[in-house]
Write a protein that holds these residues in place. Structure first.
Motif, PDB file in Angstrom:
ATOM      1  N   GLY A 240       0.800  -1.230   0.000  1.00  0.00           N
ATOM      2  CA  GLY A 240       0.000   0.000   0.000  1.00  0.00           C
ATOM      3  C   GLY A 240       0.829   1.274   0.000  1.00  0.00           C
ATOM      4  O   GLY A 240       0.400   2.289   0.566  1.00  0.00           O
ATOM      5  N   VAL A 241       2.011   1.241  -0.624  1.00  0.00           N
ATOM      6  CA  VAL A 241       2.819   2.463  -0.673  1.00  0.00           C
ATOM      7  C   VAL A 241       2.132   3.485  -1.586  1.00  0.00           C
ATOM      8  O   VAL A 241       1.288   3.133  -2.414  1.00  0.00           O
ATOM      9  N   SER A 242       2.521   4.764  -1.428  1.00  0.00           N
ATOM     10  CA  SER A 242       1.946   5.825  -2.273  1.00  0.00           C
ATOM     11  C   SER A 242       2.883   6.153  -3.413  1.00  0.00           C
ATOM     12  O   SER A 242       4.101   6.082  -3.269  1.00  0.00           O
ATOM     13  N   PHE A 243       2.278   6.573  -4.530  1.00  0.00           N
ATOM     14  CA  PHE A 243       3.077   6.950  -5.693  1.00  0.00           C
ATOM     15  C   PHE A 243       2.914   8.448  -5.937  1.00  0.00           C
ATOM     16  O   PHE A 243       2.220   9.127  -5.193  1.00  0.00           O
ATOM     17  N   GLY A 244       3.538   8.942  -6.988  1.00  0.00           N
ATOM     18  CA  GLY A 244       3.381  10.365  -7.299  1.00  0.00           C
ATOM     19  C   GLY A 244       4.705  11.114  -7.289  1.00  0.00           C
ATOM     20  O   GLY A 244       4.751  12.316  -7.483  1.00  0.00           O
ATOM     21  N   HIS A 245       5.792  10.387  -7.058  1.00  0.00           N
ATOM     22  CA  HIS A 245       7.112  11.025  -7.062  1.00  0.00           C
ATOM     23  C   HIS A 245       7.918  10.520  -8.257  1.00  0.00           C
ATOM     24  O   HIS A 245       8.991   9.950  -8.112  1.00  0.00           O
ATOM     25  N   GLY A 246       7.339  10.686  -9.432  1.00  0.00           N
ATOM     26  CA  GLY A 246       8.043  10.239 -10.642  1.00  0.00           C
ATOM     27  C   GLY A 246       7.347   9.066 -11.302  1.00  0.00           C
ATOM     28  O   GLY A 246       7.572   8.800 -12.484  1.00  0.00           O
ATOM     29  N   THR A 247       6.534   8.336 -10.554  1.00  0.00           N
ATOM     30  CA  THR A 247       5.719   7.277 -11.155  1.00  0.00           C
ATOM     31  C   THR A 247       4.310   7.388 -10.583  1.00  0.00           C
ATOM     32  O   THR A 247       4.105   8.017  -9.538  1.00  0.00           O
ATOM     33  N   THR A 248       3.368   6.743 -11.270  1.00  0.00           N
ATOM     34  CA  THR A 248       1.981   6.817 -10.790  1.00  0.00           C
ATOM     35  C   THR A 248       1.415   5.435 -10.464  1.00  0.00           C
ATOM     36  O   THR A 248       0.238   5.322 -10.130  1.00  0.00           O
ATOM     37  N   ASN A 249       2.239   4.393 -10.595  1.00  0.00           N
ATOM     38  CA  ASN A 249       1.705   3.043 -10.352  1.00  0.00           C
ATOM     39  C   ASN A 249       2.815   2.090  -9.916  1.00  0.00           C
ATOM     40  O   ASN A 249       4.010   2.380 -10.066  1.00  0.00           O
TER      41      ASN A 249
ATOM     42  N   ALA B 189       8.277  -0.274  -9.440  1.00  0.00           N
ATOM     43  CA  ALA B 189       9.101  -1.482  -9.299  1.00  0.00           C
ATOM     44  C   ALA B 189      10.164  -1.519 -10.385  1.00  0.00           C
ATOM     45  O   ALA B 189      11.330  -1.867 -10.128  1.00  0.00           O
ATOM     46  N   ALA B 190       9.791  -1.138 -11.606  1.00  0.00           N
ATOM     47  CA  ALA B 190      10.761  -1.150 -12.714  1.00  0.00           C
ATOM     48  C   ALA B 190      11.917  -0.192 -12.390  1.00  0.00           C
ATOM     49  O   ALA B 190      13.092  -0.528 -12.579  1.00  0.00           O
ATOM     50  N   TRP B 191      11.569   0.990 -11.901  1.00  0.00           N
ATOM     51  CA  TRP B 191      12.595   1.984 -11.541  1.00  0.00           C
ATOM     52  C   TRP B 191      13.578   1.386 -10.523  1.00  0.00           C
ATOM     53  O   TRP B 191      14.798   1.413 -10.699  1.00  0.00           O
ATOM     54  N   LEU B 192      13.022   0.811  -9.427  1.00  0.00           N
ATOM     55  CA  LEU B 192      13.877   0.315  -8.343  1.00  0.00           C
ATOM     56  C   LEU B 192      14.704  -0.892  -8.793  1.00  0.00           C
ATOM     57  O   LEU B 192      15.898  -0.982  -8.503  1.00  0.00           O
ATOM     58  N   VAL B 193      14.068  -1.809  -9.513  1.00  0.00           N
ATOM     59  CA  VAL B 193      14.783  -3.028  -9.926  1.00  0.00           C
ATOM     60  C   VAL B 193      15.897  -2.671 -10.916  1.00  0.00           C
ATOM     61  O   VAL B 193      17.044  -3.117 -10.779  1.00  0.00           O
ATOM     62  N   LEU B 194      15.582  -1.840 -11.901  1.00  0.00           N
ATOM     63  CA  LEU B 194      16.604  -1.476 -12.894  1.00  0.00           C
ATOM     64  C   LEU B 194      17.755  -0.749 -12.215  1.00  0.00           C
ATOM     65  O   LEU B 194      18.919  -0.989 -12.518  1.00  0.00           O
TER      66      LEU B 194
END
Ligand SMILES: C[S@@+](CC[C@H](N)C(=O)[O-])C[C@H]1O[C@@H](n2cnc3c(N)ncnc32)[C@H](O)[C@@H]1O
Length: 297
Positions: A18-27, A32-37
Motif C-alpha cells: 500500500g505504498v503511495s506513488f506520485g514522485h516520478g511514477t503513478t503506479n 518497481a521497474a525503476w527500483l529493480v533497474l
C-alpha cells in the motif's frame, strides 16, 4: 528468473504494502521497474530491450532489498536511488529538496515542438526566473529547451540550492544558470521576460492528510498556509515589478484551483493543459496582473 518477472513480483509487493506513488511514477509497476533497474545498474530505458534477460541470484537479492527499503521506510524511490528523471533529464535528489515532478517541465520541454508556451513568448524572451527552484529541475529544463536564454534560479532554502547546484553542474549549465538565495523576489535581479514557478501550495487540511512519502519531503517546499495560497498571493502581488513589459508568469498550483479562484476571482489567467489536466498550471501576463491591481484599488 527473467527481468520482467522480477519486476512484476516486486510490483505486487509494492501494491500489497500500500505504498503511495506520485514522485516520478503513478503506479506500482513503473515504481518497481525503476527500483529493480536501478539495483541492477541499468538505465530506465533499457527495460524493453532486456525484459527477457535472466537475473542472477545476487541481482535478485539486491533488487528485493531495495524494494524492501522502499516499503519499510515509505520514502520516495528517488531518495533511495538519489536520482529522478523529469522529461528524460536525470537529476540528483536527496531529502534537502522535493523530488522533481512539476508539470511546468512538460510545457518547457515542448518548446522544441513549438508547444503551448511558445505562443506566449517572443524573440525577446531572454531572461528567465525560476522562482522556488528547489532541486533546479525547471531551470535546467528551461535552459536546455531555450538555448538563447539565461536563467536566475532562486530559493529561500540554502539546502535546496546545494542540490540545485549539483544539478546545474551535472548538466554543465553554470554559465547560463545563476543560483540565488532569495525570499521570493527579495534578492532577484529583474526584469525577467518569463517567470516559471512551482511554489509551495498545499493547503493545511491536505497537508495533514499527506502520505508518508510526501511527509519525507521538506514541509517548506509543500505547505502553502490555510488555503494553500500564502505564497501565491505574495508572488502575484510582487511579480509585476520584476517583469518586462511583455513578460508572462507560469505558475503551478496543483489541485488548488478552487482556492486560487476564491483568492483571485477577477484575475484573467490562461489555464495551460498538461498531462495532469488543464487546471494545474496557469499563465498570467504582467498586463493582467497590473489591471487586476488597479481594479482592486
Ligand atoms: C514545490 S517546491 C518546487 C521545487 C522545484 N521548482 C520543482 O518544481 O521540483 C517549492 C520550493 O519553494 C521553496 N520556497 C519556499 N518558500 C520560499 C520563499 N519564501 N522564497 C523562495 N523559495 C521558497 C522551497 O524551499 C522549495 O524548494
Amino acid at each position: 528468473m527473467k527481468l520482467i518477472d522480477l519486476i512484476t513480483a516486486q510490483s505486487a509487493r509494492l501494491k500489497t504494502a500500500g505504498v503511495s506513488f506520485g514522485h516520478g511514477t503513478t503506479n506500482a509497476f513503473d515504481e518497481a521497474a525503476w527500483l529493480v533497474l536501478w539495483a541492477l545498474g541499468m538505465e530506465p530505458g533499457e527495460l524493453e530491450a532486456k525484459a527477457q534477460r535472466e537475473v542472477g541470484d545476487d541481482e535478485h537479492a539486491r533488487a528485493e532489498a531495495l524494494v524492501t527499503q522502499r516499503i519499510v521506510s515509505r520514502r520516495p524511490a528517488a531518495y533511495l536511488t538519489h536520482e529522478a528523471w523529469l522529461q528524460n533529464v536525470p537529476f540528483y535528489v536527496d531529502e534537502r529538496t522535493i523530488v522533481p515532478r512539476s508539470f511546468i517541465a512538460e510545457l518547457l520541454a515542448d518548446a522544441e515542438n513549438e508547444g503551448t508556451l511558445d505562443a506566449w513568448l517572443t524573440d525577446r524572451t531572454q531572461r528567465v526566473l525560476d522562482l522556488c527552484t528547489g532541486n533546479g529541475s525547471l531551470a535546467v529544463i528551461a535552459a536546455m529547451a531555450y538555448p538563447e536564454i539565461t536563467v536566475d534560479a532562486c530559493d529561500i532554502s540554502q539546502d535546496a540550492l546545494a542540490v540545485a547546484h549539483i544539478n546545474v553542474e551535472r548538466h554543465a549549465l553554470s554559465a547560463r544558470i545563476t543560483l540565488l538565495q532569495s525570499d521570493l523576489f527579495a534578492n532577484v535581479r529583474g526584469p525577467y521576460d518569463l517567470i516559471v514557478c512551482n511554489p509551495p501550495y498545499v493547503n493545511a487540511a491536505s497537508m495533514a492528510l499527506l502520505p508518508p512519502e510526501y511527509r519525507a519531503e521538506p514541509a517548506l517546499a509543500l505547505a502553502g498556509g490555510s488555503d494553500g495560497m500564502d505564497l501565491v498571493r505574495r508572488i502575484l502581488a510582487d511579480a509585476p515589478a520584476q517583469m518586462s513589459d511583455e513578460a508572462v508568469l507560469v505558475l503551478e498550483i496543483g489541485n488548488e484551483r478552487r482556492h486560487f479562484e476564491r483568492a483571485h476571482p477577477r484575475l484573467e489567467v490562461a489555464w495551460l493543459p498538461t498531462s495532469a489536466g488543464d487546471d494545474q498550471v496557469l499563465l498570467v501576463t504582467r498586463d493582467a496582473l497590473l489591471r487586476h491591481r488597479r481594479a482592486a484599488r
